[in-house]
Design an enzyme around this catalytic site. Structure first.
Site, PDB file in Angstrom:
ATOM      1  N   GLU A 123      47.781 -74.160  22.069  1.00 47.48           N
ATOM      2  CA  GLU A 123      48.279 -72.522  21.393  1.00 47.48           C
ATOM      3  C   GLU A 123      49.217 -73.065  20.566  1.00 47.48           C
ATOM      4  OE1 GLU A 123      50.859 -69.928  24.360  1.00 47.48           O
ATOM      5  OE2 GLU A 123      51.401 -69.763  22.699  1.00 47.48           O
TER       6      GLU A 123
ATOM      7  N   CYS B 103      55.899 -67.383  21.567  1.00 44.35           N
ATOM      8  CA  CYS B 103      54.535 -66.717  20.817  1.00 44.35           C
ATOM      9  C   CYS B 103      54.290 -65.698  20.235  1.00 44.35           C
ATOM     10  CB  CYS B 103      53.763 -67.929  21.446  1.00 44.35           C
ATOM     11  SG  CYS B 103      53.957 -67.810  23.087  1.00 44.35           S
TER      12      CYS B 103
END
Lengths: 491, 491
Positions: B226, B258
């Protein structure tokens, strides 16, 4: 259909088709797949004629392969039509959710976008233009570009014409199916940002090169390559019937199958005389093309020339005036020590009618030997007598085979690959570049990705996630109020 | 538990644990996950104390995060316990199968083997030692090695001690959970052939480097990274409540999430005055570590210095004697043209409390603009009034968001990521290196691969595929005799 060699235009057409194709219902897309199957069946005599001429494969084999190819499309149509493959999940909003209030969340699988499929030489139907990778990507809702294999160019063009025509008549968008040819065109298109996934069946060398290109793009894409496999077979006994079956599996389609058994392990001292007789009864068969013929001839020389090799069937290799190679089966035998000491010469895949029978002294040593020599294969096979299979003495070997193979067979030969829900045709590298399968209904998922919708109004949800469920797909609902009981089974 | 810095010994221990761990039943493995959850909950005060000191995150945030982390383990335990995740499929043998007699074929998902998980800095619990990737791999039956993040070394060691201890007491094999530290150790282990998959949460730069290493190994492995996401939000209106919510989402955990909204698109001419007031009410917050502080300060200078930028909230950045950075929110505004002309300065992710409000004149231009500027994100969000959401005028924008994001929100803010069956936390690159999700129950499948057993005797089949079904898992059966009707729905 002539190939379009303007790669930019091909990518643009695929990208333009992507959204309208993704919007089609599973039922409409399934009906289009059935239309393609019907069109292929209707053109069978013509297609098989071209295939015989271009590949040297026999009529019976090609007839069965085309039948398999059209039925595969029908099976995939049946698989998608109820929408279960979408894996629609609905989490009801839950204000009491233990880790904090949960919104309404709905997730389904959506197509990844245009797929580039590199066709194989050895299955001009089943792993080529209208083959498994194309069927899976179309079923998923992804536009397909096929890079034709140079071994059957006319067949590729005619097949693509049939497929594209049937899709068009079934109302699918323009650009949903295209054909290109030429290695450089394939590489250039694989690098194009509009291509979102790659698929490939072929050699380890070329497959790895393409996989590396896919991984090193500015935006990497998944690449589903089927590369090399030697498909070891372990037998606790060997009688004439077993050896006959082995030779038939090695020599079928001139051994040019990714599941050909490259190694048969038998107990030391068994009688291998039946091999030469069985091999001698196999007619000469043309190899697919001059390049494969040359490579086979070289691999065969390497194997025959390796130290400690005993020839059971020498076989023959003949090149005609047109440069085509014709071969009969070559089978050699070695002991385990010879195999482990001559890995370079012996372990590499021989694409053609050649196999190695390995004599072992210690059955208990097989699991570790297998794991060391064969870390990644499409298949591995165990032949044992019924009484041995009834207890668990073979369990360690089976466990080793399962860890290193996509499919483990008990009896039979790996060269039969059925197209079914439970088929796995893909194993640890170098068998495939991913753990996915390229045969069977599980192959469709490769071309899908998950998307969640949070707090969405009904009007803006995709059909499979709407409460009204207009496509009547299976929806898995996670009800509110259950989070407090998670893990309570363990109390 | 101290980290073992002998990478070869770590790999050997993980490999040795692989087979016995794969053999554990879902129920036993689930109970072990619950034991880990209980152990984490029991150690919460101590762990949170260490985390506060090492990360500068607030007690309330860390308390919620640890709660989420232990509940995630319980949810995953609940998910695997019935064995549905194994996707057990049984094809009955079918002598009348249309493409040729079908053998008995049985397929299930099996663990891929040892997983190396690179922990993140910004979620010291939920995306670190005992976080989602570890929970998913353990649930799948894969041994886990965590490469600790240097930002919270003591917490990593203590958490690993708790996790490994609970797994041991629950009867799981030795070596099933290990901790290492140091970048070079992480890279070396990622290259080790005994590691079969990687997972990562962190920066695009480091994540891509690791993904490239995983892809270029002699035996490539899947790498679930990620990486970066700027999570654009599109609003058809902006009132004070919306702008307050936006500032709260941008500044929560000092913007070090994020899913922080990096861009908010609003109609030209809306009143943005509420932003500075909302931002001014946010207390100074420490950034996670000096390196992140320096990077944020630099990104902020770049944004503030870009042509055409209007400052709505200047924010403050302060470095203390220990080198730690403290910040308050910075929010700027630009028009669409400024954004498209200053992509280099403006489009990159700012990891910290900074966001850009983009004023647009033409709502109809948003879908194409979004697709061009934001090809890959974890989330994208639409804020519109109820009457606008009721019809389909926003459908093209929603379609563009779904094509480029893992999760599409309607209202709300992306910084809340629930852990549920329908969550998708993973989107097109660079959001993630694969289309998989790293949050929610669908994350488990990443660490599984399909294996088929053909013609197997019951005694040598894994429990989930046996007719007796001793673990009582759902088995999907494909009955004989059905192949002749494939595709008949389309008639």
């Amino acid at each position: 259909m002539t190939e379009n060699q303007n790669i930019d235009a091909v990518a643009a057409a695929a990208a333009a088709a992507s959204r309208p194709f993704a919007r089609t219902s599973p039922r409409d897309r399934g009906a289009a797949l059935v239309a393609v199957a019907d069109a292929l069946d209707a053109t069978a005599p013509e297609l098989i004629d071209i295939a015989m001429r271009e590949t040297g494969l026999a009529q019976a084999r090609l007839t069965g392969e085309l039948r398999r190819t059209s039925w595969q499309l029908r099976l995939f149509a049946d698989t998608i039509v109820d929408g279960a493959y979408l894996d629609a999940r609905i989490d009801d909003a839950d204000p009491e959710y233990v880790i904090g209030p949960r919104p309404d969340l709905r997730r389904m699988l959506e197509p990844v976008g245009p797929v580039l499929n590199f066709a194989a030489s050895n299955f001009p139907f089943a792993f080529s233009v209208a083959g498994g990778d194309s069927a899976a990507a179309l079923a998923a809702g992804c536009p397909v570009v096929v890079k034709a294999h140079s071994g059957h160019p006319e067949l590729s063009r005619r097949t693509a014409e049939v497929v594209a025509g049937a899709l068009r008549e079934a109302g699918m968008p323009e650009g949903v199916f295209q054909l290109i040819s030429g290695q450089q065109n394939g590489v250039d298109l694989l690098k194009d940002e509009r291509i979102r996934a790659g698929a490939f069946t072929g050699s380890t060398h070329v497959g790895r090169m393409l996989a590396d290109i896919a991984a090193s793009r500015e935006v990497p894409i998944p690449f589903y390559g089927e590369l090399g496999s030697v498909n070891p077979v372990y037998a606790t006994y060997a009688d004439d019937a077993l050896l006959d079956g082995f030779v038939a599996s090695v020599s079928g389609s001139a051994g040019q199958l990714c599941t050909k058994p490259g190694f048969l392990f038998v107990p030391d001292g068994v009688d291998l005389n039946a091999v030469s007789g069985a091999a001698a009864s196999v007619d000469e068969h043309r190899l697919l093309n001059p390049g494969i013929g040359r490579a086979f001839s070289q691999r065969r020389d390497d194997v025959l020339g390796a130290d400690g090799v005993t020839v059971l069937s020498q076989g023959e290799v003949r090149v005609d005036d047109a440069g085509q190679t014709y071969a009969t089966p070559t089978v050699v035998t070695v002991d385990v020590d010879t195999l482990t000491q001559n890995r370079e010469a012996l372990l590499e895949e021989s694409f053609g009618p050649l196999s190695v029978i390995v004599r072992y002294a210690d059955r208990a040593a097989l699991p570790a030997l297998h794991t060391e020599l064969f870390p990644g294969n499409l298949t591995s096979t165990l032949h044992a007598r019924a009484e041995e299979l009834a207890d668990e003495s073979l369990a360690p070997l089976v466990e080793a085979l399962a860890e290193t193979s996509g499919r483990v067979l008990f009896g039979g030969w790996p060269t039969g690959v059925s197209v079914t829900p439970a088929m796995q045709h893909g194993g640890p590298y170098p068998a495939t570049t991913s753990d996915a399968t390229s045969v069977g209904t599980a192959a469709i998922t490769r071309f899908l990705r998950g998307v969640s919708y949070q707090g969405a109004p009904q009007a803006l949800l995709p059909a499979p996630l709407q409460d009204a469920n207009p496509w009547d797909v299976p929806q898995t609902r996670s009800a509110a109020g259950r989070s407090t009981t998670w893990g309570s089974f363990a109390r």
